[in-house]
Scaffold this motif. Structure first.
Motif, PDB file in Angstrom:
ATOM      1  N   HIS A  29     -18.870  79.829  -9.562  1.00 60.34           N
ATOM      2  CA  HIS A  29     -19.205  78.693 -10.114  1.00 60.34           C
ATOM      3  C   HIS A  29     -18.766  77.210  -9.311  1.00 60.34           C
ATOM      4  N   PRO A  30     -19.708  76.227  -9.315  1.00 58.07           N
ATOM      5  CA  PRO A  30     -19.175  75.101  -8.713  1.00 58.07           C
ATOM      6  C   PRO A  30     -17.940  74.419  -8.993  1.00 58.07           C
ATOM      7  N   GLU A  31     -17.178  74.094  -8.326  1.00 51.47           N
ATOM      8  CA  GLU A  31     -16.056  73.407  -8.397  1.00 51.47           C
ATOM      9  C   GLU A  31     -16.207  71.852  -8.087  1.00 51.47           C
ATOM     10  N   VAL A  32     -15.288  71.110  -8.554  1.00 52.71           N
ATOM     11  CA  VAL A  32     -15.440  69.539  -8.678  1.00 52.71           C
ATOM     12  C   VAL A  32     -14.843  69.531  -7.037  1.00 52.71           C
ATOM     13  N   THR A  33     -15.736  68.755  -6.193  1.00 53.93           N
ATOM     14  CA  THR A  33     -15.423  69.021  -4.515  1.00 53.93           C
ATOM     15  C   THR A  33     -15.641  67.690  -4.143  1.00 53.93           C
ATOM     16  N   MET A  34     -15.024  67.113  -3.231  1.00 60.23           N
ATOM     17  CA  MET A  34     -14.965  65.950  -2.437  1.00 60.23           C
ATOM     18  C   MET A  34     -15.697  66.123  -1.248  1.00 60.23           C
ATOM     19  N   THR A  35     -17.118  66.109  -0.854  1.00 59.23           N
ATOM     20  CA  THR A  35     -17.772  66.522   0.338  1.00 59.23           C
ATOM     21  C   THR A  35     -17.818  65.292   1.454  1.00 59.23           C
ATOM     22  N   ARG A  36     -17.382  65.769   2.504  1.00 57.04           N
ATOM     23  CA  ARG A  36     -17.514  64.782   3.551  1.00 57.04           C
ATOM     24  C   ARG A  36     -18.930  64.443   3.737  1.00 57.04           C
ATOM     25  N   ILE A  37     -19.341  63.010   4.114  1.00 51.34           N
ATOM     26  CA  ILE A  37     -20.786  62.536   4.420  1.00 51.34           C
ATOM     27  C   ILE A  37     -20.631  62.044   5.772  1.00 51.34           C
ATOM     28  N   SER A  38     -19.560  61.993   6.417  1.00 51.97           N
ATOM     29  CA  SER A  38     -19.584  61.384   7.905  1.00 51.97           C
ATOM     30  C   SER A  38     -19.630  62.512   8.861  1.00 51.97           C
ATOM     31  N   PRO A  39     -20.155  62.309  10.198  1.00 52.05           N
ATOM     32  CA  PRO A  39     -20.316  63.456  10.997  1.00 52.05           C
ATOM     33  C   PRO A  39     -19.080  63.871  11.684  1.00 52.05           C
ATOM     34  N   TYR A  87     -17.088  79.195   4.731  1.00 53.18           N
ATOM     35  CA  TYR A  87     -17.554  78.986   5.842  1.00 53.18           C
ATOM     36  C   TYR A  87     -17.155  77.401   6.353  1.00 53.18           C
ATOM     37  N   PRO A  88     -16.295  77.299   7.164  1.00 54.57           N
ATOM     38  CA  PRO A  88     -15.445  76.178   7.688  1.00 54.57           C
ATOM     39  C   PRO A  88     -16.323  75.337   8.573  1.00 54.57           C
ATOM     40  N   HIS A  89     -17.447  76.020   9.056  1.00 56.74           N
ATOM     41  CA  HIS A  89     -18.530  75.049   9.754  1.00 56.74           C
ATOM     42  C   HIS A  89     -19.374  74.643   8.926  1.00 56.74           C
ATOM     43  N   LEU A  90     -19.602  74.663   7.565  1.00 57.52           N
ATOM     44  CA  LEU A  90     -20.326  73.919   6.534  1.00 57.52           C
ATOM     45  C   LEU A  90     -19.331  72.629   6.539  1.00 57.52           C
ATOM     46  N   VAL A  91     -19.619  71.636   7.384  1.00 58.86           N
ATOM     47  CA  VAL A  91     -18.797  70.542   7.369  1.00 58.86           C
ATOM     48  C   VAL A  91     -18.975  69.315   6.187  1.00 58.86           C
ATOM     49  N   GLY A  92     -20.159  69.266   5.458  1.00 59.93           N
ATOM     50  CA  GLY A  92     -20.517  68.385   4.668  1.00 59.93           C
ATOM     51  C   GLY A  92     -21.957  68.354   4.435  1.00 59.93           C
ATOM     52  N   ASN A  93     -22.158  67.017   4.175  1.00 57.88           N
ATOM     53  CA  ASN A  93     -23.604  66.370   3.884  1.00 57.88           C
ATOM     54  C   ASN A  93     -23.888  65.273   4.784  1.00 57.88           C
ATOM     55  N   TYR A  94     -24.962  65.266   5.318  1.00 57.68           N
ATOM     56  CA  TYR A  94     -25.506  63.922   6.118  1.00 57.68           C
ATOM     57  C   TYR A  94     -26.720  63.591   5.470  1.00 57.68           C
ATOM     58  N   GLY A  95     -27.083  62.351   5.312  1.00 61.67           N
ATOM     59  CA  GLY A  95     -28.119  61.695   4.632  1.00 61.67           C
ATOM     60  C   GLY A  95     -28.309  61.825   3.333  1.00 61.67           C
ATOM     61  N   GLY A  96     -29.366  61.297   2.789  1.00 63.04           N
ATOM     62  CA  GLY A  96     -29.611  61.225   1.005  1.00 63.04           C
ATOM     63  C   GLY A  96     -30.701  61.757   0.697  1.00 63.04           C
ATOM     64  N   ALA A  97     -31.639  61.132   0.145  1.00 57.32           N
ATOM     65  CA  ALA A  97     -32.722  61.626  -0.636  1.00 57.32           C
ATOM     66  C   ALA A  97     -33.945  61.838   0.529  1.00 57.32           C
ATOM     67  N   TRP A  98     -34.973  62.744   0.150  1.00 56.30           N
ATOM     68  CA  TRP A  98     -35.998  63.151   0.685  1.00 56.30           C
ATOM     69  C   TRP A  98     -36.797  61.973   1.599  1.00 56.30           C
ATOM     70  N   GLN A  99     -36.894  60.833   0.748  1.00 57.90           N
ATOM     71  CA  GLN A  99     -37.802  59.799   1.135  1.00 57.90           C
ATOM     72  C   GLN A  99     -37.110  58.974   2.393  1.00 57.90           C
ATOM     73  N   ASP A 100     -35.996  59.231   2.589  1.00 58.79           N
ATOM     74  CA  ASP A 100     -35.244  58.645   3.555  1.00 58.79           C
ATOM     75  C   ASP A 100     -35.416  59.372   4.828  1.00 58.79           C
ATOM     76  N   GLN A 101     -35.908  60.541   4.941  1.00 59.28           N
ATOM     77  CA  GLN A 101     -35.598  61.792   6.093  1.00 59.28           C
ATOM     78  C   GLN A 101     -36.208  61.064   7.334  1.00 59.28           C
ATOM     79  N   MET A 102     -37.178  60.278   7.481  1.00 66.55           N
ATOM     80  CA  MET A 102     -37.699  59.775   8.759  1.00 66.55           C
ATOM     81  C   MET A 102     -36.644  59.235   9.581  1.00 66.55           C
ATOM     82  N   GLN A 103     -35.916  58.303   8.736  1.00 65.68           N
ATOM     83  CA  GLN A 103     -34.975  57.691   9.783  1.00 65.68           C
ATOM     84  C   GLN A 103     -33.472  58.675   9.706  1.00 65.68           C
TER      85      GLN A 103
END
Length: 172
Positions: A29-39, A87-103
């Motif tokens: 079950h998902p838990e409240v999680t602060m996710t890294r968004i920086s490389p 999995y410690p190498h799942l380090v976070g999230n990069y980027g946002g919505a699909w419409q920004d994918q080109m950049q």
């Protein structure tokens, strides 16, 4: 039409119930999680879409290879599931919505896998050589991953420069 609309709504509710049961049964079950968004420094793979099975396969196949894995777009919630926190190498999230994918994809210094969401012409921004598709997504000229064999993605990630250094840590 009201009866038909209610029936469609009930069917939608049942499908979402089944999807939730499948995901929580497999990943917890998902838990409240602060996710890294920086490389994070190192080689990298970005996984976009909704397919948590593909994400799991990528994490299993990259374990111990020195490759950091990032979610993108609709896959952000995967970071909250206990099964993925293993999995410690799942380090976070990069980027946002699909419409920004080109950049975002153009700026990402690793391999990219699009699993189940929209894909904008990757040839326009020069990353077609390091983007892969799986599941229902496809694009002429791109490698489509079959049978959860992500070895071409791993090879592409290892051939790319990755992130040179850790960015200032930011979390959402």
């Amino acid at each position: 039409l009201l009866t038909e609309s209610l029936a469609i709504g009930a069917l939608n509710f049942r499908v979402m119930e089944l999807l939730d049961a499948a995901n929580t049964g497999r990943f917890g079950h998902p838990e409240v999680t602060m996710t890294r968004i920086s490389p994070v420094a190192g080689k990298a793979i970005l996984v976009s879409g909704h397919d948590m099975g593909d994400l799991e396969a990528i994490l299993q196949q990259t374990a111990g290879k020195g490759i950091n894995v990032y979610t993108h777009g609709e896959l952000l919630p995967a970071n909250a599931y206990p099964g993925f926190k293993a999995y410690p190498h799942l380090v976070g999230n990069y980027g946002g919505a699909w419409q920004d994918q080109m950049q975002e994809f153009a700026a990402f210094p690793g391999a990219i896998v699009v699993t189940s969401n929209c894909l904008i012409n990757p040839e326009l921004k020069g990353y077609a050589d390091r983007i892969f598709t799986s599941g229902p997504v496809g694009w002429k000229g791109l490698v489509h991953i079959e049978n959860h064999d992500f070895s071409p993605v791993i090879a592409a990630a290892l051939a790319q420069p990755g992130f040179a250094e850790d960015a200032e840590e930011k979390r959402i």
